[in-house]
Design an enzyme around this catalytic site. Sequence first.
Site, PDB file in Angstrom:
ATOM      1  N   ASP A 137      -7.005 -53.672  -1.456  1.00  0.00           N
ATOM      2  CA  ASP A 137      -6.292 -53.063  -0.324  1.00  0.00           C
ATOM      3  C   ASP A 137      -4.770 -53.171  -0.436  1.00  0.00           C
ATOM      4  O   ASP A 137      -4.051 -52.487   0.299  1.00  0.00           O
ATOM      5  CB  ASP A 137      -6.738 -53.723   0.997  1.00  0.00           C
ATOM      6  CG  ASP A 137      -8.198 -53.472   1.302  1.00  0.00           C
ATOM      7  OD1 ASP A 137      -8.708 -52.425   0.902  1.00  0.00           O
ATOM      8  OD2 ASP A 137      -8.828 -54.334   1.941  1.00  0.00           O
ATOM      9  N   ARG A 172     -15.739 -25.275  -0.851  1.00  0.00           N
ATOM     10  CA  ARG A 172     -16.119 -26.110   0.305  1.00  0.00           C
ATOM     11  C   ARG A 172     -14.981 -27.038   0.732  1.00  0.00           C
ATOM     12  O   ARG A 172     -14.037 -27.261  -0.022  1.00  0.00           O
ATOM     13  CB  ARG A 172     -17.292 -27.014  -0.090  1.00  0.00           C
ATOM     14  CG  ARG A 172     -18.620 -26.315  -0.146  1.00  0.00           C
ATOM     15  CD  ARG A 172     -19.627 -27.252  -0.773  1.00  0.00           C
ATOM     16  NE  ARG A 172     -20.968 -26.701  -0.712  1.00  0.00           N
ATOM     17  CZ  ARG A 172     -21.962 -27.099  -1.498  1.00  0.00           C
ATOM     18  NH1 ARG A 172     -21.761 -28.035  -2.402  1.00  0.00           N
ATOM     19  NH2 ARG A 172     -23.161 -26.567  -1.374  1.00  0.00           N
ATOM     20  N   GLN A 284     -15.634 -48.794  -5.711  1.00  0.00           N
ATOM     21  CA  GLN A 284     -14.177 -48.894  -5.908  1.00  0.00           C
ATOM     22  C   GLN A 284     -13.730 -50.299  -6.283  1.00  0.00           C
ATOM     23  O   GLN A 284     -12.625 -50.496  -6.775  1.00  0.00           O
ATOM     24  CB  GLN A 284     -13.458 -48.458  -4.615  1.00  0.00           C
ATOM     25  CG  GLN A 284     -13.647 -46.993  -4.313  1.00  0.00           C
ATOM     26  CD  GLN A 284     -13.298 -46.640  -2.869  1.00  0.00           C
ATOM     27  OE1 GLN A 284     -12.180 -46.265  -2.584  1.00  0.00           O
ATOM     28  NE2 GLN A 284     -14.254 -46.769  -1.964  1.00  0.00           N
TER      29      GLN A 284
HETATM   30  O1  F6P Z   1     -11.007 -56.322   1.474  1.00  0.00           O
HETATM   31  C1  F6P Z   1     -11.440 -55.430   0.503  1.00  0.00           C
HETATM   32  C2  F6P Z   1     -12.478 -54.502   1.031  1.00  0.00           C
HETATM   33  O2  F6P Z   1     -13.021 -53.884  -0.088  1.00  0.00           O
HETATM   34  C3  F6P Z   1     -12.026 -53.482   2.065  1.00  0.00           C
HETATM   35  O3  F6P Z   1     -11.340 -52.383   1.552  1.00  0.00           O
HETATM   36  C4  F6P Z   1     -13.346 -53.106   2.688  1.00  0.00           C
HETATM   37  O4  F6P Z   1     -13.142 -52.579   3.959  1.00  0.00           O
HETATM   38  C5  F6P Z   1     -14.062 -54.410   2.724  1.00  0.00           C
HETATM   39  O5  F6P Z   1     -13.532 -55.180   1.685  1.00  0.00           O
HETATM   40  C6  F6P Z   1     -15.553 -54.330   2.557  1.00  0.00           C
HETATM   41  O6  F6P Z   1     -16.087 -55.580   2.830  1.00  0.00           O
HETATM   42  P1  F6P Z   1     -17.495 -56.135   2.353  1.00  0.00           P
HETATM   43  O7  F6P Z   1     -17.367 -56.533   0.928  1.00  0.00           O
HETATM   44  O8  F6P Z   1     -17.716 -57.323   3.204  1.00  0.00           O
HETATM   45  O9  F6P Z   1     -18.483 -55.058   2.516  1.00  0.00           O
END
Ligand code: F6P
Length: 358
Positions: A137, A172, A284
């Site tokens: 992030d 689309r 990701q």
């Molecule tokens: O903090 C990194 C992150 O990948 C965020 O972008 C995402 O919202 C969150 O973690 C997802 O969390 P979890 O791994 O608990 O599903």
Amino acid sequence: MKRIGILTSGGDCQGLNAAIRGVAKALYVKWGDKVEIYGIQDGYRGLIEGNVRHMKREDFSGILTLGGTILGTSRQPFKKMRVIGEDNVDKVKAMKETFKKMKLDCLAILGGNGTQKTANLLSEEGIPVVSLPKTIDNDVWGPDMTFGFHSAVEIATTVLDCIHTTATSHGRVFIVEIMGHKVGWLPLYAGVAGGADVILLPEIPYKIESVVKTLEQRNKAGKRFSILAVAEGALSLEESKMSKKEFKAARMEMEHPSISYRLADEIGQMTGQEIRVTVPGHFQRGGSPCAYDRVLSTRFGTAAAQLIADEHYGHMVALKGTEIVAVPLSEVAGKLKGVPVDCEEVRSARDLGISFGD
Ligand code: F6P
């Protein structure tokens, strides 16, 4: 003999192993056989439960390109750290006891925002810690860049690239939901790199009419398709005016699995166009770190080892401009580095005609 504990906490990301390797190899170069490294399993949970193992030098070889974390990780919310739950465990006391029992000199802690808050708590409790900022992030306050971010940008951009070809063929509207609950650096960078027409971020609440207007303008201009890069934490202007409690309740009642599906419904109804949603999700965060992250993780790792050698505890390593510096954990804890709504990246995207839906 120096005894150093190392742990990774919170959501994983690319580059964690490269950073672990950086810390360990630099410590071995400095101290040779006079240092022992202890791997703490699954983040703070391992420190609470005393799940610690002596690592061998070879454990840190061959992991530069490896995704995930060889130490395992878990989410241990900061707000619950001082709360004694049903298990009756005093977590802070237990972490301090493990540190003492293992006769550790210092903890190297790799993590994002929540992890840094707990690292600061441990530091305030008298535990010598140094920390490293990780997260896809890029929202840790202090560093310009966290490791993991660029690797995730690469993946999200590849998704947008692939969506482009199918969107063009079919004419689309495609919505790609990109990670980022509270902070939108990842959708912003991937959106620009992947040529999105609309980018929706948590920091810039959107108006559905404005999003639709952009799509209609593209239709009028003869464009066959449109692509929206939408942060998973994107929210409408109305939602942005709600209290935290009201917002939570509204989202609980939302019929759609995520914001992207709601947008797809709304846009579909307002334009009559065919909409598709793609959610790459945890994809990701997976796989091998990109070259940039391998270098950044290594720099953070060796800089953290230097802080340990200098006994410069209570600090997090950070990239500021082109330099690696040490930032006091007390300054980092509890802050979030969001996207400033008028930052250069946003202005540049706007200059290009990209809509932020506002
Ligand atoms: O903090 C990194 C992150 O990948 C965020 O972008 C995402 O919202 C969150 O973690 C997802 O969390 P979890 O791994 O608990 O599903």
